[in-house]
Design an enzyme around this catalytic site. Structure first.
Site, PDB file in Angstrom:
ATOM      1  N   TYR A 286       1.200   0.625   6.873  1.00 23.92           N
ATOM      2  CA  TYR A 286       0.520   1.853   6.438  1.00 23.92           C
ATOM      3  C   TYR A 286       0.819   2.993   7.405  1.00 23.92           C
ATOM      4  O   TYR A 286       1.150   4.111   6.994  1.00 23.92           O
ATOM      5  CB  TYR A 286      -0.984   1.576   6.353  1.00 23.92           C
ATOM      6  CG  TYR A 286      -1.802   2.677   5.712  1.00 23.92           C
ATOM      7  CD1 TYR A 286      -2.069   2.661   4.345  1.00 23.92           C
ATOM      8  CD2 TYR A 286      -2.312   3.728   6.469  1.00 23.92           C
ATOM      9  CE1 TYR A 286      -2.831   3.672   3.755  1.00 23.92           C
ATOM     10  CE2 TYR A 286      -3.066   4.737   5.888  1.00 23.92           C
ATOM     11  CZ  TYR A 286      -3.320   4.697   4.530  1.00 23.92           C
ATOM     12  OH  TYR A 286      -4.077   5.700   3.952  1.00 23.92           O
TER      13      TYR A 286
ATOM     14  N   THR B 147     -13.825   5.673  -0.524  1.00 27.57           N
ATOM     15  CA  THR B 147     -13.238   5.509  -1.868  1.00 27.57           C
ATOM     16  C   THR B 147     -13.032   4.015  -2.121  1.00 27.57           C
ATOM     17  O   THR B 147     -13.163   3.201  -1.199  1.00 27.57           O
ATOM     18  CB  THR B 147     -11.848   6.180  -1.979  1.00 27.57           C
ATOM     19  OG1 THR B 147     -10.891   5.375  -1.258  1.00 27.57           O
ATOM     20  CG2 THR B 147     -11.839   7.600  -1.453  1.00 27.57           C
TER      21      THR B 147
HETATM   22  P1  NAI Z   1      -7.939   4.610  -4.351  1.00 30.25           P
HETATM   23  O1  NAI Z   1      -7.598   3.172  -4.275  1.00 30.25           O
HETATM   24  O2  NAI Z   1      -9.319   5.030  -4.720  1.00 30.25           O
HETATM   25  O3  NAI Z   1      -6.931   5.359  -5.349  1.00 30.25           O
HETATM   26  C1  NAI Z   1      -5.557   5.136  -5.295  1.00 30.25           C
HETATM   27  C2  NAI Z   1      -4.988   5.315  -6.705  1.00 30.25           C
HETATM   28  O4  NAI Z   1      -3.574   5.116  -6.624  1.00 30.25           O
HETATM   29  C3  NAI Z   1      -5.540   4.275  -7.693  1.00 30.25           C
HETATM   30  O5  NAI Z   1      -5.927   4.920  -8.902  1.00 30.25           O
HETATM   31  C4  NAI Z   1      -4.364   3.337  -7.906  1.00 30.25           C
HETATM   32  O6  NAI Z   1      -4.353   2.751  -9.223  1.00 30.25           O
HETATM   33  C5  NAI Z   1      -3.189   4.279  -7.696  1.00 30.25           C
HETATM   34  N1  NAI Z   1      -1.955   3.568  -7.343  1.00 30.25           N
HETATM   35  C6  NAI Z   1      -1.787   2.619  -6.382  1.00 30.25           C
HETATM   36  N2  NAI Z   1      -0.522   2.175  -6.398  1.00 30.25           N
HETATM   37  C7  NAI Z   1       0.124   2.860  -7.367  1.00 30.25           C
HETATM   38  C8  NAI Z   1       1.461   2.836  -7.879  1.00 30.25           C
HETATM   39  N3  NAI Z   1       2.378   1.992  -7.406  1.00 30.25           N
HETATM   40  N4  NAI Z   1       1.768   3.702  -8.857  1.00 30.25           N
HETATM   41  C9  NAI Z   1       0.853   4.541  -9.371  1.00 30.25           C
HETATM   42  N5  NAI Z   1      -0.431   4.571  -8.979  1.00 30.25           N
HETATM   43  C10 NAI Z   1      -0.783   3.744  -7.976  1.00 30.25           C
HETATM   44  O7  NAI Z   1      -7.513   5.207  -2.932  1.00 30.25           O
HETATM   45  P2  NAI Z   1      -7.829   6.596  -2.207  1.00 30.25           P
HETATM   46  O8  NAI Z   1      -8.650   6.310  -1.055  1.00 30.25           O
HETATM   47  O9  NAI Z   1      -8.250   7.618  -3.179  1.00 30.25           O
HETATM   48  O10 NAI Z   1      -6.372   6.931  -1.668  1.00 30.25           O
HETATM   49  C11 NAI Z   1      -5.565   7.974  -2.173  1.00 30.25           C
HETATM   50  C12 NAI Z   1      -4.548   8.358  -1.120  1.00 30.25           C
HETATM   51  O11 NAI Z   1      -5.224   8.841   0.018  1.00 30.25           O
HETATM   52  C13 NAI Z   1      -3.661   7.201  -0.643  1.00 30.25           C
HETATM   53  O12 NAI Z   1      -2.336   7.671  -0.448  1.00 30.25           O
HETATM   54  C14 NAI Z   1      -4.293   6.817   0.668  1.00 30.25           C
HETATM   55  O13 NAI Z   1      -3.380   6.210   1.545  1.00 30.25           O
HETATM   56  C15 NAI Z   1      -4.749   8.173   1.168  1.00 30.25           C
HETATM   57  N6  NAI Z   1      -5.792   8.112   2.158  1.00 30.25           N
HETATM   58  C16 NAI Z   1      -6.952   7.438   1.933  1.00 30.25           C
HETATM   59  C17 NAI Z   1      -7.905   7.340   2.926  1.00 30.25           C
HETATM   60  C18 NAI Z   1      -9.175   6.575   2.753  1.00 30.25           C
HETATM   61  O14 NAI Z   1      -9.813   6.273   3.773  1.00 30.25           O
HETATM   62  N7  NAI Z   1      -9.622   6.269   1.548  1.00 30.25           N
HETATM   63  C19 NAI Z   1      -7.697   7.996   4.225  1.00 30.25           C
HETATM   64  C20 NAI Z   1      -6.465   8.724   4.337  1.00 30.25           C
HETATM   65  C21 NAI Z   1      -5.552   8.775   3.344  1.00 30.25           C
END
Ligand code: NAI
Length: 258
Positions: A165, A200
């Site tokens: 990651y 999330t």
């Molecule tokens: P989440 O799990 O709530 O949402 C992620 C979304 O991406 C989901 O709808 C999932 O179906 C979709 N997804 C995953 N793999 C995929 C693929 N191969 N093709 C298309 N869609 C795909 O996660 P969250 O927390 O909203 O994360 C969103 C972004 O923010 C990510 O890039 C994550 O790394 C980043 N992020 C999240 C943090 C956290 O603490 N939640 C902190 C910093 C960054």
């Protein structure tokens, strides 16, 4: 889902069409709602097709032009076809948020499962490249626009147990800078967001103790909210950020200030 949370910059995205990858959940869902509240037409791309359709239907019920499509960001052909379909459905593409991501299992580098490394890099880094690869020609064709790549505080900090990651998110920051240099003269701004830990579904596998340990890393004494990241993202995509380009914007409750 709320479609009314904006900050006095109502309708600043009117006439702008936006694509949000991973828009069916968490941060991406909040970003899609925030852009729609600002007047954008929104395409929600996600490999969870059912959730993407539900999210788009919720936005459409609020009077917004919203569409959903299945996209697997690890598959360049899926990204090409989905991005082109989104632009076609919306009538061009001006804004993109490359947000789809996964966390991957926790293990030290010397024990990290190779297949998990590949899955995390394929989603969190290759997926952002494929997205840019197919969005940028469309954004140029529409006369310019803006992109936000969703990195993380782990785009600049290390984190024990998360080598894949961390490596992927550092890569997203470098890719953002490079693409911004390439397109700055052509009316496209490209920035990265660096959220701290946000409450999330990505964090849903954690037990209470792990959750509380993460909270203590944030001087504000809580995790972030998806809507807070959506607000930064909307700002970076807006004309209010017209001279912000190729940079990486932390939103972390003080995490990185230690
Ligand atoms: P989440 O799990 O709530 O949402 C992620 C979304 O991406 C989901 O709808 C999932 O179906 C979709 N997804 C995953 N793999 C995929 C693929 N191969 N093709 C298309 N869609 C795909 O996660 P969250 O927390 O909203 O994360 C969103 C972004 O923010 C990510 O890039 C994550 O790394 C980043 N992020 C999240 C943090 C956290 O603490 N939640 C902190 C910093 C960054």
């Amino acid at each position: 889902m709320t479609t009314t949370q904006n900050t006095g910059h109502a309708q600043e995205f009117t006439g702008r069409n936006a694509l949000v990858t991973g828009g069916a959940s968490g941060i991406g869902l909040a970003v899609a709602a925030r852009l729609a509240a600002g007047g954008a037409a929104v395409a929600i791309a996600d490999y969870n097709e059912e959730a993407a359709h539900k999210a788009a239907a919720d936005l459409a019920a609020g009077g917004v032009r919203a569409t959903a499509l299945r996209m697997d960001v690890t598959d360049p052909e899926s990204v090409r076809a989905g991005t082109e379909a989104a632009a076609e459905a919306l009538g061009g593409l001006h804004l993109a948020v490359n947000n789809a991501g996964i966390s991957g299992e926790a293990a030290p580098t010397g024990e990290y499962p190779v297949e998990v490394w590949r899955r995390v890099l394929a989603t969190n880094l290759d997926g952002v490249f494929y997205s840019l690869r197919y969005e940028l020609p469309l954004i140029l064709a529409a006369g310019g626009g803006a992109v936000v790549n969703m990195a993380s505080i782990l785009g600049t900090n290390g984190f024990a147990g998360a080598p894949a990651y961390v490596a992927a998110k550092h890569g997203v920051v470098g890719l953002t800078k490079t693409a911004a240099l390439e397109y700055a003269g052509q009316g496209v701004r490209i920035n990265a967001a660096g959220p701290g830990f946000i409450d999330t579904p990505l964090l849903s596998g954690m037990d209470r103790a792990a959750h509380d340990a993460l909270v203590t890393l944030h001087p504000q004494g809580r995790l972030g909210r998806a809507e807070e990241v959506a607000e930064l993202t909307a700002f970076l995509l807006s004309h209010r950020a017209s001279f912000i380009n190729g940079s990486y914007h932390l939103i972390d409750g003080g995490y990185s200030a230690r």
